[in-house]
Design an enzyme around this catalytic site. Structure first.
Site, PDB file in Angstrom:
ATOM      1  N   GLY A 122       0.786  -1.237   0.000  1.00 49.82           N
ATOM      2  CA  GLY A 122       0.000   0.000   0.000  1.00 49.82           C
ATOM      3  C   GLY A 122       0.815   1.283   0.000  1.00 49.82           C
ATOM      4  O   GLY A 122       0.410   2.289  -0.579  1.00 49.82           O
ATOM      5  N   ASP A 161      -5.610  -0.412  -2.070  1.00 51.14           N
ATOM      6  CA  ASP A 161      -6.302  -1.318  -2.986  1.00 51.14           C
ATOM      7  C   ASP A 161      -7.626  -1.827  -2.449  1.00 51.14           C
ATOM      8  O   ASP A 161      -7.918  -1.747  -1.257  1.00 51.14           O
ATOM      9  CB  ASP A 161      -5.421  -2.547  -3.236  1.00 51.14           C
ATOM     10  N   ASP A 172       0.498   3.507   4.253  1.00 45.43           N
ATOM     11  CA  ASP A 172      -0.536   4.278   3.560  1.00 45.43           C
ATOM     12  C   ASP A 172      -1.571   4.797   4.541  1.00 45.43           C
ATOM     13  O   ASP A 172      -1.973   5.955   4.482  1.00 45.43           O
ATOM     14  CB  ASP A 172      -1.182   3.424   2.445  1.00 45.43           C
ATOM     15  N   ASP A 216      -5.292   2.472  10.679  1.00 46.97           N
ATOM     16  CA  ASP A 216      -6.716   2.207  10.934  1.00 46.97           C
ATOM     17  C   ASP A 216      -6.870   1.623  12.340  1.00 46.97           C
ATOM     18  O   ASP A 216      -6.996   2.363  13.311  1.00 46.97           O
ATOM     19  CB  ASP A 216      -7.226   1.274   9.831  1.00 46.97           C
TER      20      ASP A 216
HETATM   21  P1  5GP Z   1      -4.362  -1.285  10.590  1.00 41.95           P
HETATM   22  O1  5GP Z   1      -3.400  -2.432  10.713  1.00 41.95           O
HETATM   23  O2  5GP Z   1      -3.933  -0.011  11.257  1.00 41.95           O
HETATM   24  O3  5GP Z   1      -5.782  -1.680  10.927  1.00 41.95           O
HETATM   25  O4  5GP Z   1      -4.519  -0.960   9.067  1.00 41.95           O
HETATM   26  C1  5GP Z   1      -3.440  -0.673   8.312  1.00 41.95           C
HETATM   27  C2  5GP Z   1      -3.460  -1.434   7.013  1.00 41.95           C
HETATM   28  O5  5GP Z   1      -4.761  -1.868   6.623  1.00 41.95           O
HETATM   29  C3  5GP Z   1      -2.999  -0.485   5.952  1.00 41.95           C
HETATM   30  O6  5GP Z   1      -1.634  -0.710   5.713  1.00 41.95           O
HETATM   31  C4  5GP Z   1      -3.839  -0.830   4.761  1.00 41.95           C
HETATM   32  O7  5GP Z   1      -3.150  -1.777   3.989  1.00 41.95           O
HETATM   33  C5  5GP Z   1      -5.065  -1.498   5.311  1.00 41.95           C
HETATM   34  N1  5GP Z   1      -6.212  -0.569   5.344  1.00 41.95           N
HETATM   35  C6  5GP Z   1      -6.771   0.019   6.433  1.00 41.95           C
HETATM   36  N2  5GP Z   1      -7.809   0.800   6.096  1.00 41.95           N
HETATM   37  C7  5GP Z   1      -7.911   0.725   4.745  1.00 41.95           C
HETATM   38  C8  5GP Z   1      -8.804   1.336   3.785  1.00 41.95           C
HETATM   39  O8  5GP Z   1      -9.703   2.125   4.069  1.00 41.95           O
HETATM   40  N3  5GP Z   1      -8.579   1.017   2.485  1.00 41.95           N
HETATM   41  C9  5GP Z   1      -7.599   0.163   2.088  1.00 41.95           C
HETATM   42  N4  5GP Z   1      -7.484  -0.066   0.794  1.00 41.95           N
HETATM   43  N5  5GP Z   1      -6.736  -0.425   2.957  1.00 41.95           N
HETATM   44  C10 5GP Z   1      -6.904  -0.141   4.270  1.00 41.95           C
HETATM   45 MG    MG Z   2      -0.983  -1.916   4.137  1.00 43.87          MG
END
Ligand code: 5GP
Ligand code: MG
Length: 188
Positions: free
Chosen positions: A49, A165, A105, A108
């Protein structure tokens, strides 16, 4: 592809401007006098990403840098919520004694950074900072996760484009936007 995007959240010119501002801040923070012990960093984009964000950001940072690569998957296939972060591969090189700047990227749930930051410390990095282009607002799960640099705070919606993506599609869309529900079904 363009017709699959229901709404653009951040257009490409706003992204470019913010990326330049972030690069300026990162450059200042990693040069003397902020960093008296040198002006070198190791940039680690979290793939796939952060690929496009990394390419644009690093060309605006005029200091010595090395690149290490880490591939993490949290949204395998057509998932719209994290399935837990898994390190799939790494090509970090030797990070012992180095200042590392991790790029992602989007922040979340925080699961990715929570998993990856300790790995860099265990491998001997002297410092590990984090930089994300996007951070989803109001995500209590991520309240303990810090990002040293944040490009934009966005609402809690699933976004694509500029590297992000859906089922590995839309990374080449130049703006950041929200998918049309029909596209979610069609590309699943
Ligand atoms: P976390 O591990 O903080 O929940 O999320 C981080 C990863 O989840 C990011 O590197 C990304 O790849 C994916 N991600 C989180 N939210 C989104 C979103 O809204 N769209 C996309 N395409 N990927 C997301
Ligand atoms: Mg990612």
């Amino acid at each position: 592809m363009v017709g699959d995007i229901e709404r653009i959240l951040i257009p490409r010119d706003k992204i470019a401007q913010r990326v330049r501002e972030m690069a300026e801040q990162i450059t200042a923070d990693h040069s003397p006098p902020a960093m008296p012990d040198g002006d070198e960093i190791t940039i680690v984009p979290i793939l796939t990403g952060a690929m496009i964000f990394c390419c644009d950001l690093i060309r605006e940072i005029p200091i010595a840098m090395r690149i290490g690569l880490l591939t993490v998957s949290s949204y395998p296939g057509s998932s719209l919520r994290t399935q837990g972060s898994q390190v799939l591969s790494q090509k970090l090189g030797d990070v012992r004694g180095r200042h590392v700047l991790l790029l992602d990227d989007i922040l979340d749930s925080g699961g990715t950074l929570r998993k990856v930051v300790p790995i860099l410390h265990e491998l001997g990095a002297i410092s590990v900072k984090t930089c994300v282009l996007l951070r989803k607002a109001d995500r209590p799960e991520a309240s303990d996760v810090t990002a040293d640099y944040v490009g934009f705070e966005i609402p809690d919606e699933f976004v694509v484009g500029y590297g992000l993506d859906y089922n590995n599609y839309y990374r080449n869309f130049p703006d950041i936007g929200v998918l049309h529900p029909d596209a979610i079904e069609r590309r699943a």
